[in-house]
Design a protein around this motif. Structure first.
Motif, PDB file in Angstrom:
ATOM      1  N   ARG A   1      14.927   7.438   3.568  1.00  0.00           N
ATOM      2  CA  ARG A   1      14.188   8.399   4.395  1.00  0.00           C
ATOM      3  C   ARG A   1      12.707   8.406   4.025  1.00  0.00           C
ATOM      4  N   GLU A   2      12.425   8.499   2.731  1.00  0.00           N
ATOM      5  CA  GLU A   2      11.028   8.560   2.285  1.00  0.00           C
ATOM      6  C   GLU A   2      10.297   7.242   2.558  1.00  0.00           C
ATOM      7  N   THR A   3      11.021   6.141   2.545  1.00  0.00           N
ATOM      8  CA  THR A   3      10.418   4.846   2.857  1.00  0.00           C
ATOM      9  C   THR A   3       9.993   4.793   4.325  1.00  0.00           C
ATOM     10  N   VAL A   4      10.841   5.292   5.211  1.00  0.00           N
ATOM     11  CA  VAL A   4      10.479   5.324   6.632  1.00  0.00           C
ATOM     12  C   VAL A   4       9.263   6.214   6.841  1.00  0.00           C
ATOM     13  N   ILE A   5       9.249   7.372   6.207  1.00  0.00           N
ATOM     14  CA  ILE A   5       8.123   8.294   6.356  1.00  0.00           C
ATOM     15  C   ILE A   5       6.842   7.651   5.834  1.00  0.00           C
ATOM     16  N   TYR A   6       6.925   7.012   4.687  1.00  0.00           N
ATOM     17  CA  TYR A   6       5.731   6.379   4.116  1.00  0.00           C
ATOM     18  C   TYR A   6       5.254   5.223   4.998  1.00  0.00           C
ATOM     19  N   ARG A   7       6.187   4.413   5.476  1.00  0.00           N
ATOM     20  CA  ARG A   7       5.822   3.299   6.362  1.00  0.00           C
ATOM     21  C   ARG A   7       5.137   3.814   7.617  1.00  0.00           C
ATOM     22  N   GLN A   8       5.687   4.871   8.188  1.00  0.00           N
ATOM     23  CA  GLN A   8       5.061   5.423   9.377  1.00  0.00           C
ATOM     24  C   GLN A   8       3.663   5.949   9.075  1.00  0.00           C
ATOM     25  N   GLY A   9       3.462   6.509   7.886  1.00  0.00           N
ATOM     26  CA  GLY A   9       2.125   6.950   7.502  1.00  0.00           C
ATOM     27  C   GLY A   9       1.150   5.781   7.466  1.00  0.00           C
ATOM     28  N   LEU A  10       1.605   4.647   6.947  1.00  0.00           N
ATOM     29  CA  LEU A  10       0.764   3.448   6.957  1.00  0.00           C
ATOM     30  C   LEU A  10       0.485   3.004   8.396  1.00  0.00           C
ATOM     31  N   GLU A  11       1.507   3.034   9.232  1.00  0.00           N
ATOM     32  CA  GLU A  11       1.330   2.639  10.628  1.00  0.00           C
ATOM     33  C   GLU A  11       0.340   3.561  11.342  1.00  0.00           C
ATOM     34  N   HIS A  12       0.423   4.860  11.066  1.00  0.00           N
ATOM     35  CA  HIS A  12      -0.499   5.812  11.689  1.00  0.00           C
ATOM     36  C   HIS A  12      -1.937   5.519  11.252  1.00  0.00           C
ATOM     37  N   ALA A  13      -2.113   5.232   9.971  1.00  0.00           N
ATOM     38  CA  ALA A  13      -3.459   4.926   9.469  1.00  0.00           C
ATOM     39  C   ALA A  13      -4.012   3.672  10.130  1.00  0.00           C
ATOM     40  N   ILE A  14      -3.191   2.654  10.239  1.00  0.00           N
ATOM     41  CA  ILE A  14      -3.641   1.402  10.861  1.00  0.00           C
ATOM     42  C   ILE A  14      -3.935   1.622  12.339  1.00  0.00           C
TER      43      ILE A  14
ATOM     44  N   VAL B   1      -5.864   1.424   3.734  1.00  0.00           N
ATOM     45  CA  VAL B   1      -4.642   1.934   3.107  1.00  0.00           C
ATOM     46  C   VAL B   1      -3.814   0.800   2.512  1.00  0.00           C
ATOM     47  N   ILE B   2      -3.967  -0.391   3.036  1.00  0.00           N
ATOM     48  CA  ILE B   2      -3.211  -1.544   2.532  1.00  0.00           C
ATOM     49  C   ILE B   2      -3.711  -1.938   1.148  1.00  0.00           C
TER      50      ILE B   2
ATOM     51  N   CYS C   1       0.420  -6.426  -4.591  1.00  0.00           N
ATOM     52  CA  CYS C   1       1.261  -7.435  -3.959  1.00  0.00           C
ATOM     53  C   CYS C   1       2.652  -7.368  -4.594  1.00  0.00           C
ATOM     54  N   PRO C   2       3.712  -7.280  -3.809  1.00  0.00           N
ATOM     55  CA  PRO C   2       5.063  -7.232  -4.371  1.00  0.00           C
ATOM     56  C   PRO C   2       5.447  -8.489  -5.151  1.00  0.00           C
ATOM     57  N   ALA C   3       4.810  -9.614  -4.860  1.00  0.00           N
ATOM     58  CA  ALA C   3       5.166 -10.863  -5.538  1.00  0.00           C
ATOM     59  C   ALA C   3       4.401 -11.052  -6.841  1.00  0.00           C
ATOM     60  N   CYS C   4       3.081 -10.889  -6.802  1.00  0.00           N
ATOM     61  CA  CYS C   4       2.278 -11.210  -7.990  1.00  0.00           C
ATOM     62  C   CYS C   4       1.706  -9.989  -8.688  1.00  0.00           C
ATOM     63  N   GLY C   5       1.746  -8.831  -8.048  1.00  0.00           N
ATOM     64  CA  GLY C   5       1.278  -7.602  -8.674  1.00  0.00           C
ATOM     65  C   GLY C   5      -0.226  -7.383  -8.622  1.00  0.00           C
ATOM     66  N   THR C   6      -0.982  -8.304  -8.035  1.00  0.00           N
ATOM     67  CA  THR C   6      -2.428  -8.114  -7.964  1.00  0.00           C
ATOM     68  C   THR C   6      -2.771  -7.139  -6.838  1.00  0.00           C
ATOM     69  N   TRP C   7      -3.978  -6.612  -6.902  1.00  0.00           N
ATOM     70  CA  TRP C   7      -4.439  -5.640  -5.914  1.00  0.00           C
ATOM     71  C   TRP C   7      -5.281  -6.342  -4.861  1.00  0.00           C
ATOM     72  N   GLY C   8      -4.790  -7.440  -4.345  1.00  0.00           N
ATOM     73  CA  GLY C   8      -5.552  -8.239  -3.402  1.00  0.00           C
ATOM     74  C   GLY C   8      -4.952  -8.291  -2.014  1.00  0.00           C
TER      75      GLY C   8
ATOM     76  N   LYS D   1       7.115  -2.228   6.037  1.00  0.00           N
ATOM     77  CA  LYS D   1       8.348  -1.665   5.481  1.00  0.00           C
ATOM     78  C   LYS D   1       8.584  -2.163   4.056  1.00  0.00           C
ATOM     79  N   GLN D   2       8.159  -3.393   3.756  1.00  0.00           N
ATOM     80  CA  GLN D   2       8.301  -3.911   2.394  1.00  0.00           C
ATOM     81  C   GLN D   2       7.354  -3.188   1.435  1.00  0.00           C
ATOM     82  N   LEU D   3       6.114  -2.969   1.862  1.00  0.00           N
ATOM     83  CA  LEU D   3       5.159  -2.243   1.023  1.00  0.00           C
ATOM     84  C   LEU D   3       5.634  -0.809   0.790  1.00  0.00           C
ATOM     85  N   ALA D   4       6.147  -0.179   1.843  1.00  0.00           N
ATOM     86  CA  ALA D   4       6.633   1.191   1.719  1.00  0.00           C
ATOM     87  C   ALA D   4       7.821   1.259   0.770  1.00  0.00           C
ATOM     88  N   HIS D   5       8.734   0.315   0.889  1.00  0.00           N
ATOM     89  CA  HIS D   5       9.903   0.295  -0.003  1.00  0.00           C
ATOM     90  C   HIS D   5       9.463   0.147  -1.462  1.00  0.00           C
TER      91      HIS D   5
END
Length: 176
Positions: free
Chosen positions: A94-107, A114-115, A120-127, A157-161
């Motif tokens: 539930r919280e993942t959907v809400i957070y994802r939608q918040g990102l979608e609203h911002a975009i 906001v991105i 990055c989920p793979a390498c952990g850098t802030w790029g 949805k991956q970033l939100a998760h």
């Protein structure tokens, strides 16, 4: 971004981005057969789709949930209040959907920064940055590539998760 910020961003979209944008020019236009649409229909469609998605999820978990709130921004509180007894996995979903939608609203409002607030989920850098054409976040780390040598991309949805999972891990670690 706090998950309650999703409601704020939805309200902002409704108030500020439903008015059609003015087209640049010298003010002269051709004669129209019909006046322009008084609302930005793309934003209205986005808001409607968001509310429908939340309502479907809420009613799947709690078929006896009350009526939807009159204001679209109240949909997230309504979902939480309608589903107070969810197990941990369902709360995370539930919280993942809400957070994802918040990102979608911002975009949708043009705030692509906001991105950048997500590693990055793979390498952990802030790029990460938003690539509008692909509708995905892209990692700019040159060493973070897929099997074809292309920059890794991530759906919202991956970033939100990842964000919600990290927050829950932090809450558990701090609770002990």
């Amino acid at each position: 971004m706090d998950t309650d910020e999703a409601a704020h961003r939805l309200q902002l979209l409704l108030k500020e981005f439903t008015i059609p944008a003015r087209r640049p020019g010298d003010g002269r236009t051709g004669t129209r057969a019909h006046p322009p649409v008084p609302l930005n229909l793309a934003v209205i469609d986005h808001i409607t789709a968001s509310v429908v998605e939340v309502a479907e999820h809420a009613r799947a978990a709690a078929p006896d949930a009350g009526p939807l709130p009159a204001a679209p921004a109240g949909i997230y509180d309504w979902w939480r209040q309608s589903t107070p007894d969810l197990d941990e996995g369902a709360v995370q979903a539930r919280e993942t959907v809400i957070y994802r939608q918040g990102l979608e609203h911002a975009i949708a409002a043009g705030d692509h920064k906001v991105i950048r607030k997500h590693p990055c989920p793979a390498c952990g850098t802030w790029g990460l940055f938003w690539r509008a054409a692909a509708q995905r976040a892209v990692c700019v780390n040159q060493d973070c590539t897929d099997t074809k040598g292309m920059a890794r991309t991530w759906e919202l949805k991956q970033l939100a998760h990842e964000h919600i999972a990290a927050r829950q891990r932090t809450l558990k670690a701090n609770a002990t």
